[in-house]
Design an enzyme around this catalytic site. Structure first.
Site, short mmCIF file in Angstrom:
data_model
loop_
_atom_site.label_atom_id
_atom_site.label_comp_id
_atom_site.label_asym_id
_atom_site.label_seq_id
_atom_site.Cartn_x
_atom_site.Cartn_y
_atom_site.Cartn_z
N ASN A 10 1.03 -1.01 -0.06
CA ASN A 10 0.01 -0.20 -0.02
C ASN A 10 0.92 1.23 -0.05
O ASN A 10 1.65 1.39 1.01
CB ASN A 10 -0.87 0.08 1.34
CG ASN A 10 -1.86 1.36 1.38
OD1 ASN A 10 -1.85 2.15 0.42
ND2 ASN A 10 -2.33 1.64 2.58
N LYS A 12 -0.09 4.25 -0.44
CA LYS A 12 -0.72 5.28 0.11
C LYS A 12 -0.35 6.63 -0.72
O LYS A 12 -0.44 6.56 -1.95
CB LYS A 12 -0.05 5.77 1.55
CG LYS A 12 -0.14 4.56 2.35
CD LYS A 12 0.03 4.74 3.98
CE LYS A 12 0.00 3.45 4.82
NZ LYS A 12 -0.09 3.77 6.17
N HIS A 96 -9.52 0.90 4.64
CA HIS A 96 -8.24 1.09 5.42
C HIS A 96 -8.67 2.11 6.74
O HIS A 96 -9.25 2.93 6.50
CB HIS A 96 -7.33 1.67 4.52
CG HIS A 96 -5.86 1.74 5.16
ND1 HIS A 96 -5.73 2.86 6.07
CD2 HIS A 96 -4.93 0.88 4.90
CE1 HIS A 96 -4.27 2.45 6.33
NE2 HIS A 96 -3.69 1.45 5.52
N GLU A 98 -7.12 4.24 7.90
CA GLU A 98 -6.89 5.78 7.41
C GLU A 98 -8.15 6.27 6.88
O GLU A 98 -8.61 7.49 7.34
CB GLU A 98 -5.56 6.24 6.67
CG GLU A 98 -4.48 5.97 7.43
CD GLU A 98 -3.17 5.34 6.68
OE1 GLU A 98 -3.26 5.59 5.43
OE2 GLU A 98 -2.23 4.85 7.22
N GLU A 168 -5.60 -5.42 10.23
CA GLU A 168 -4.62 -4.27 10.66
C GLU A 168 -4.76 -3.72 11.87
O GLU A 168 -5.71 -2.80 11.94
CB GLU A 168 -4.82 -3.28 9.42
CG GLU A 168 -4.27 -3.87 8.24
CD GLU A 168 -3.64 -2.80 7.33
OE1 GLU A 168 -2.57 -3.08 6.63
OE2 GLU A 168 -4.16 -1.73 7.12
N GLY A 174 2.03 2.04 10.79
CA GLY A 174 2.99 2.88 10.82
C GLY A 174 3.58 3.54 11.86
O GLY A 174 4.20 4.75 11.98
N SER A 213 3.02 -2.37 10.50
CA SER A 213 4.89 -2.43 10.59
C SER A 213 5.22 -3.85 10.39
O SER A 213 6.25 -4.12 10.98
CB SER A 213 4.72 -2.06 12.21
OG SER A 213 4.52 -0.62 12.40
#
Ligand code: PEP
Length: 255
Positions: A10, A12, A96, A98, A168, A174, A213
């Site tokens: 991904n 991003k 996702h 985010e 996730e 991250g 991560s």
């Protein structure tokens, strides 16, 4: 039966034309030694067509988002699933964390996006996961069950045979904090059980990815868990060598 691992990058909202070209070139160059892994990259939307054009046959391309609507229309800024398919995407990341946290992608909208992806002939990679507060509050399973059930409520299980699920944990994305292999396995087992409650056959065939991560030095232990079928990789997918090392960890498990 050997599992076919899926490792997805991904990217991003990172990169520019030259860096993305170089990244695709670097990844393409390493794919011949990874015959047992399905490798997917998800570049920012403006580069999808170019990446699909330059990717080798063994490199699949996916989008990071899709419109919830199933037909074209006056929806400024949205991208229809059929358009993603037409420019060469085979997969799309949906829900996702985010997007859930920053762009209002509720469970209901995520479920609509999964359905829109399936109707367009794309493989949805449905992201689920709990925040740190939810984990510490003992709500991990409740949150994930709610996220999954919204999808099952809208799409008949018969239509979900292509679905991929990425666990996730939000606190691991991250942050450099990875779930332990045992934590990842426990949630993956829970997810498989939840799918089995609606369709036992689907539970066996659905690929469950771990994301959060994942790096070259922790990938092997995570991929070694019985219910982990691959990974969704953020930061480490932006360097060809690191991404290929993670794919290699999957390849070694697949033999
Ligand atoms: C992600 O963005 O889906 C992700 C898992 O990121 P990272 O690998 O950087 O934690």
């Amino acid at each position: 039966m050997a599992r076919q691992y899926l490792v997805a990058g991904n990217w991003k909202m990172y990169g520019h034309r030259a860096s993305i070209e170089a990244l695709v070139k670097g990844i393409n160059a390493g794919l011949s030694s990874l015959p047992k892994v399905q490798v997917l990259v998800c570049p920012p939307a403006p580069y999808l067509a170019e990446v699909a054009h330059s990717a080798g046959v063994n490199l699949a391309v996916g989008a990071q988002n899709i419109a919830a609507q199933e037909q074209e229309g006056a929806l400024t800024g949205e991208v229809l699933g059929a358009m993603l398919k037409e420019v060469g995407c085979s997969h799309v990341i949906v829900g996702h964390s985010e997007r859930r946290a920053l762009f209002g992608d509720s469970d209901a909208i995520v479920a609509q996006k999964v359905r829109a992806a399936l109707i367009a002939g794309l493989v949805p990679i449905l992201c689920v996961g709990e925040t740190l507060a939810e984990r510490e509050g003992g709500q991990t399973e409740e949150v994930i069950a709610r996220q999954l059930d919204a999808v099952f409520a809208l799409s008949p299980t018969a239509s979900l045979h292509k679905l991929v699920i990425a666990y996730e944990p939000v606190w691991a994305i991250g942050t450099g904090k990875t779930a332990t292999p045992e934590q990842a396995q426990a949630v993956h087992q829970f997810i498989r059980g939840r799918i089995a409650a609606v369709d036992a056959k689907l539970a066996g065939s659905t690929r469950l990815l771990y994301g959060g991560s994942v790096k070259p030095d922790n990938a092997a232990l995570i991929f070694g868990q019985p219910d982990v079928d691959g990974g969704l990789i953020g930061g480490a997918s932006l360097k060809a060598a690191d991404f290929l090392a993670i794919c290699t960890a999957a390849q070694l498990q697949a033999v």
